[in-house]
Design an enzyme around this catalytic site. Structure first.
Site, PDB file in Angstrom:
ATOM      1  N   HIS A 100      75.457   4.689  80.970  1.00 37.00           N
ATOM      2  CA  HIS A 100      74.170   3.988  80.793  1.00 37.00           C
ATOM      3  C   HIS A 100      74.415   2.516  80.451  1.00 37.00           C
ATOM      4  O   HIS A 100      73.722   1.625  80.960  1.00 37.00           O
ATOM      5  CB  HIS A 100      73.363   4.615  79.654  1.00 37.00           C
ATOM      6  CG  HIS A 100      72.907   6.015  79.881  1.00 37.00           C
ATOM      7  ND1 HIS A 100      73.134   7.024  78.980  1.00 37.00           N
ATOM      8  CD2 HIS A 100      72.218   6.583  80.909  1.00 37.00           C
ATOM      9  CE1 HIS A 100      72.605   8.156  79.430  1.00 37.00           C
ATOM     10  NE2 HIS A 100      72.050   7.922  80.605  1.00 37.00           N
ATOM     11  N   SER A 112      74.674  13.083  79.122  1.00 36.44           N
ATOM     12  CA  SER A 112      74.432  13.171  77.674  1.00 36.44           C
ATOM     13  C   SER A 112      74.706  14.591  77.182  1.00 36.44           C
ATOM     14  O   SER A 112      75.262  14.778  76.103  1.00 36.44           O
ATOM     15  CB  SER A 112      72.996  12.753  77.360  1.00 36.44           C
ATOM     16  OG  SER A 112      72.792  11.425  77.779  1.00 36.44           O
ATOM     17  N   LYS A 136      64.286  19.336  77.453  1.00 38.14           N
ATOM     18  CA  LYS A 136      65.672  19.167  76.994  1.00 38.14           C
ATOM     19  C   LYS A 136      65.755  19.313  75.481  1.00 38.14           C
ATOM     20  O   LYS A 136      64.909  18.775  74.767  1.00 38.14           O
ATOM     21  CB  LYS A 136      66.187  17.771  77.389  1.00 38.14           C
ATOM     22  CG  LYS A 136      66.456  17.623  78.870  1.00 38.14           C
ATOM     23  CD  LYS A 136      67.058  16.258  79.175  1.00 38.14           C
ATOM     24  CE  LYS A 136      67.390  16.137  80.650  1.00 38.14           C
ATOM     25  NZ  LYS A 136      67.962  14.821  80.973  1.00 38.14           N
ATOM     26  N   ARG A 167      74.896   8.860  90.241  1.00 32.34           N
ATOM     27  CA  ARG A 167      76.273   9.310  90.013  1.00 32.34           C
ATOM     28  C   ARG A 167      76.825  10.095  91.195  1.00 32.34           C
ATOM     29  O   ARG A 167      78.029  10.142  91.388  1.00 32.34           O
ATOM     30  CB  ARG A 167      76.321  10.203  88.761  1.00 32.34           C
ATOM     31  CG  ARG A 167      76.038   9.466  87.469  1.00 32.34           C
ATOM     32  CD  ARG A 167      75.821  10.438  86.341  1.00 32.34           C
ATOM     33  NE  ARG A 167      74.677  11.293  86.638  1.00 32.34           N
ATOM     34  CZ  ARG A 167      74.311  12.361  85.951  1.00 32.34           C
ATOM     35  NH1 ARG A 167      75.012  12.713  84.906  1.00 32.34           N
ATOM     36  NH2 ARG A 167      73.254  13.070  86.293  1.00 32.34           N
TER      37      ARG A 167
HETATM   38  N1  COA Z   1      75.951   7.406  83.312  1.00 31.76           N
HETATM   39  C1  COA Z   1      76.077   8.530  82.615  1.00 31.76           C
HETATM   40  N2  COA Z   1      75.138   9.494  82.554  1.00 31.76           N
HETATM   41  C2  COA Z   1      74.039   9.302  83.257  1.00 31.76           C
HETATM   42  C3  COA Z   1      73.836   8.157  84.039  1.00 31.76           C
HETATM   43  C4  COA Z   1      74.853   7.180  84.045  1.00 31.76           C
HETATM   44  N3  COA Z   1      74.739   6.061  84.739  1.00 31.76           N
HETATM   45  N4  COA Z   1      72.650   8.257  84.630  1.00 31.76           N
HETATM   46  C5  COA Z   1      72.128   9.421  84.249  1.00 31.76           C
HETATM   47  N5  COA Z   1      72.968  10.046  83.429  1.00 31.76           N
HETATM   48  C6  COA Z   1      72.780  11.367  82.817  1.00 31.76           C
HETATM   49  C7  COA Z   1      71.876  11.350  81.624  1.00 31.76           C
HETATM   50  O1  COA Z   1      72.596  11.223  80.424  1.00 31.76           O
HETATM   51  C8  COA Z   1      71.216  12.693  81.718  1.00 31.76           C
HETATM   52  O2  COA Z   1      72.011  13.661  81.078  1.00 31.76           O
HETATM   53  P1  COA Z   1      71.344  14.987  80.482  1.00 31.76           P
HETATM   54  O3  COA Z   1      70.615  15.666  81.610  1.00 31.76           O
HETATM   55  O4  COA Z   1      72.503  15.748  80.030  1.00 31.76           O
HETATM   56  O5  COA Z   1      70.419  14.531  79.390  1.00 31.76           O
HETATM   57  C9  COA Z   1      71.216  13.040  83.195  1.00 31.76           C
HETATM   58  O6  COA Z   1      72.146  12.178  83.765  1.00 31.76           O
HETATM   59  C10 COA Z   1      69.913  12.844  83.841  1.00 31.76           C
HETATM   60  O7  COA Z   1      69.498  11.504  83.610  1.00 31.76           O
HETATM   61  P2  COA Z   1      68.103  11.012  84.095  1.00 31.76           P
HETATM   62  O8  COA Z   1      67.859  11.418  85.485  1.00 31.76           O
HETATM   63  O9  COA Z   1      67.957   9.587  83.740  1.00 31.76           O
HETATM   64  O10 COA Z   1      67.144  11.959  83.289  1.00 31.76           O
HETATM   65  P3  COA Z   1      66.471  11.647  82.008  1.00 31.76           P
HETATM   66  O11 COA Z   1      65.956  12.938  81.466  1.00 31.76           O
HETATM   67  O12 COA Z   1      67.355  10.861  81.116  1.00 31.76           O
HETATM   68  O13 COA Z   1      65.249  10.712  82.484  1.00 31.76           O
HETATM   69  C11 COA Z   1      63.055  10.305  83.438  1.00 31.76           C
HETATM   70  C12 COA Z   1      64.363  11.083  83.538  1.00 31.76           C
HETATM   71  C13 COA Z   1      62.676  10.068  82.011  1.00 31.76           C
HETATM   72  C14 COA Z   1      63.210   8.963  84.101  1.00 31.76           C
HETATM   73  C15 COA Z   1      61.986  11.159  84.149  1.00 31.76           C
HETATM   74  O14 COA Z   1      62.014  12.455  83.615  1.00 31.76           O
HETATM   75  C16 COA Z   1      60.591  10.586  83.968  1.00 31.76           C
HETATM   76  O15 COA Z   1      60.202   9.665  84.647  1.00 31.76           O
HETATM   77  N6  COA Z   1      59.822  11.149  83.003  1.00 31.76           N
HETATM   78  C17 COA Z   1      58.448  10.706  82.717  1.00 31.76           C
HETATM   79  C18 COA Z   1      57.431  11.720  83.268  1.00 31.76           C
HETATM   80  C19 COA Z   1      57.121  11.409  84.722  1.00 31.76           C
HETATM   81  O16 COA Z   1      56.672  10.349  85.091  1.00 31.76           O
HETATM   82  N7  COA Z   1      57.333  12.424  85.555  1.00 31.76           N
HETATM   83  C20 COA Z   1      57.070  12.313  86.972  1.00 31.76           C
HETATM   84  C21 COA Z   1      58.293  11.798  87.724  1.00 31.76           C
HETATM   85  S1  COA Z   1      57.980  11.701  89.418  1.00 31.76           S
END
Ligand code: COA
Length: 164
Positions: free
Chosen positions: A18, A130, A42, A91
């Site tokens: 991140h 994470s 989560k 990723r």
């Molecule tokens: N390096 C390391 N880890 C990474 C990474 C990177 N560059 N990018 C992503 N990850 C990891 C994260 O740590 C996360 O790990 P986890 O699943 O073990 O927690 C995983 O990859 C998924 O990350 P991400 O896709 O960013 O998911 P998120 O839960 O952190 O965030 C949101 C997703 C918040 C952007 C999405 O759920 C959202 O928009 N929510 C709001 C509700 C909404 O609008 N919904 C409709 C969407 S169409």
């Protein structure tokens, strides 16, 4: 024009992957908001306030980066704050499958021409998540070089509190 971008996620906790995306995105836009979003699906280690506190500490060296949190739809937060771009880290092809669905759905919900901008994760971060950090740390394994030292301190503190 002030080009404001958003980088949203659970950040529970923020990782070196991140941090790399934040540093690169901060160089591409006038300002970058790193926003913590609660994902009810989560199991969280840190509260939203703790995650914000950690993000603020780690991003204080970037003058154009700020931290925030929101509930509800990402598109609503984007529409109310005038972001021109939403940054996402990719990723793997598995990420791409999920991301394209979210990007296309969000594009229907944005009021303005907000773009989703994908940055490729560096190979050394491509396996980090994470959840894997939390699992390894909670079982006593080393997560050195995968998360900032400050995050390791906070995880260890949190795990000690939970085990009291
Ligand atoms: N390096 C390391 N880890 C990474 C990474 C990177 N560059 N990018 C992503 N990850 C990891 C994260 O740590 C996360 O790990 P986890 O699943 O073990 O927690 C995983 O990859 C998924 O990350 P991400 O896709 O960013 O998911 P998120 O839960 O952190 O965030 C949101 C997703 C918040 C952007 C999405 O759920 C959202 O928009 N929510 C709001 C509700 C909404 O609008 N919904 C409709 C969407 S169409």
């Amino acid at each position: 024009m002030n080009r404001k971008a958003l980088y949203a996620g659970s950040f529970d906790p923020i990782t070196n992957g991140h941090m790399d995306i934040i540093e690169r995105a901060a160089g591409l836009f006038d300002s970058l908001t790193v926003a913590v979003v609660v994902n009810p699906g989560k199991h969280a280690l840190f509260t939203v306030e703790e995650r914000l506190d950690i993000i603020k500490e780690l991003t204080s060296r970037f003058p154009n980066v700020c931290a925030d949190s929101f509930d509800g739809l990402l598109a609503d937060y984007v529409n109310s704050n005038g972001f021109c771009a939403v940054v996402r880290g990719l990723r793997s092809t598995a990420d791409f499958e999920n991301e394209i669905v979210m990007a296309q759905m969000n594009a229907r919900l944005y009021k303005n021409d907000t773009e989703t901008v994908f940055l490729m994760t560096k190979p050394e971060h491509s396996f980090i998540s994470s959840s894997v950090i939390k699992e390894v740390a909670s079982l006593g394994g080393s997560v050195d070089a995968l998360v900032p030292g400050y995050v390791i301190e906070r995880i260890n503190h949190k795990l000690r509190e939970e085990n009291k």
